[in-house]
Design a protein around this motif. Structure first.
Motif, PDB file in Angstrom:
ATOM      1  N   ARG A  68       0.831  -1.205   0.000  1.00 23.27           N
ATOM      2  CA  ARG A  68       0.000   0.000   0.000  1.00 23.27           C
ATOM      3  C   ARG A  68       0.864   1.253   0.000  1.00 23.27           C
ATOM      4  O   ARG A  68       0.627   2.182  -0.765  1.00 23.27           O
ATOM      5  CB  ARG A  68      -0.912   0.009   1.239  1.00 23.27           C
ATOM      6  N   ARG A  69       1.883   1.269   0.851  1.00 21.04           N
ATOM      7  CA  ARG A  69       2.735   2.457   0.941  1.00 21.04           C
ATOM      8  C   ARG A  69       3.517   2.679  -0.358  1.00 21.04           C
ATOM      9  O   ARG A  69       3.629   3.809  -0.838  1.00 21.04           O
ATOM     10  CB  ARG A  69       3.706   2.327   2.116  1.00 21.04           C
ATOM     11  N   TRP A 108       1.168   4.103  -2.942  1.00 18.13           N
ATOM     12  CA  TRP A 108       0.729   5.472  -2.652  1.00 18.13           C
ATOM     13  C   TRP A 108       1.835   6.468  -2.945  1.00 18.13           C
ATOM     14  O   TRP A 108       1.591   7.507  -3.584  1.00 18.13           O
ATOM     15  CB  TRP A 108       0.290   5.597  -1.188  1.00 18.13           C
ATOM     16  N   TYR A 109       3.051   6.176  -2.523  1.00 22.46           N
ATOM     17  CA  TYR A 109       4.137   7.136  -2.720  1.00 22.46           C
ATOM     18  C   TYR A 109       4.628   7.160  -4.163  1.00 22.46           C
ATOM     19  O   TYR A 109       5.108   8.193  -4.630  1.00 22.46           O
ATOM     20  CB  TYR A 109       5.270   6.869  -1.727  1.00 22.46           C
ATOM     21  N   GLU A 143       2.074   9.466  -5.603  1.00 27.45           N
ATOM     22  CA  GLU A 143       2.270  10.826  -5.102  1.00 27.45           C
ATOM     23  C   GLU A 143       3.425  11.530  -5.807  1.00 27.45           C
ATOM     24  O   GLU A 143       3.388  12.748  -6.030  1.00 27.45           O
ATOM     25  CB  GLU A 143       2.519  10.777  -3.592  1.00 27.45           C
TER      26      GLU A 143
END
Length: 257
Positions: free
Chosen positions: A114-115, A118-119, A122
């Motif tokens: 997930r991280r 997301w990054y 981003e």
């Protein structure tokens, strides 16, 4: 308990050719949670040494560094460092570079995935997740380095002249990106740069270091709108502030020449 990052009376000595050289002296600095603080100064003012101290890579000779009231005694996941050269692992894909720090944390596979996703999104890298570093431009490589540092969700992001080797257009694109990521994540940012225009555009405060030894000569609030596009660099307020900071850097550098 105090919150945020604080440096109190911090000094750093090095042994050079048999003699002691003071690189930094009496540094008092506070960055509250969510602050964006930029440090500028001439070469030799100790900018990178300051970040190395906060990162815990080297110990201070005097004074104390604390994060949320806890002494900084070494590196830790609560601080993420992005150097000028992103130092990516050339054999790892973009997504595996971003995941590197997460592999050292007690996280399950789903949270790591997930991280990373997301990054990557981003920082505009979602479409390059399977690429290797050699297939990326310089700006893209620095995006990976920033995403890797942020994926561990540090309390403080440390930026050590991360855009110094980039061309002007790419540098400005990265400046816009960093401000957007900072606003989206709320991460405290401490950045050192020799580029006064960059410091004024990015920071809420600009700290000017004097040389020999490095010490805080001035602290200037950046009273510009929080929402900043590149067009702000042409405004009268921006140009006046940039000139004032440049004059300070030049004046304190001239004193030791």
């Amino acid at each position: 308990m105090s919150t945020g990052l604080s440096l109190s009376g911090v000094g750093k000595d090095f042994r050079v050719r048999g003699r002691t050289v003071r690189a930094l002296d009496g540094i008092d600095l506070v960055a509250a949670p969510g602050d964006f603080v930029c440090v500028v100064g001439a070469s030799g003012s100790g900018k990178s040494t300051l970040l190395s101290l906060v990162a815990g890579l080297i110990p201070p000779t005097s004074g104390e560094i604390q994060l949320h009231g806890r002494p900084v005694t070494g590196p830790g996941p609560d601080r993420g460092l992005v150097p000028q050269a992103g130092t990516l692992y050339p054999w790892r894909t973009v997504e595996r570079n971003v995941a590197f720090g997460l592999e050292l944390l007690p996280l399950d596979r789903a949270e790591r995935a997930r991280r990373v996703s997301w990054y990557l999104a981003e920082t505009g890298l979602a479409g390059l997740r399977k690429s290797l570093p050699r297939q990326l431009s310089g700006g893209q490589q620095q995006r990976v380095a920033i995403a890797r540092a942020l994926a561990c969700e540090p309390e403080v992001l440390l930026l050590d002249e991360p855009f110094g080797a980039l061309d002007v257009q790419t540098k400005e694109d990265m400046q816009v990106l960093v401000r957007q990521v900072w606003q989206d994540t709320g991460t405290t940012v401490l950045m050192v740069t020799h580029d006064v225009e960059e410091a004024v555009f990015l920071g809420q405060r600009v700290i000017v270091l004097a040389c020999d030894p490095g010490r805080i000569a001035a602290e200037i609030p950046v009273e510009l709108a929080e929402e900043r596009g590149l067009d702000v660099k042409r405004s009268a307020g921006f140009l006046e502030l940039r000139a004032s900071v440049e004059d300070l850097v030049r004046a304190y550098h001239a004193q030791v020449r």
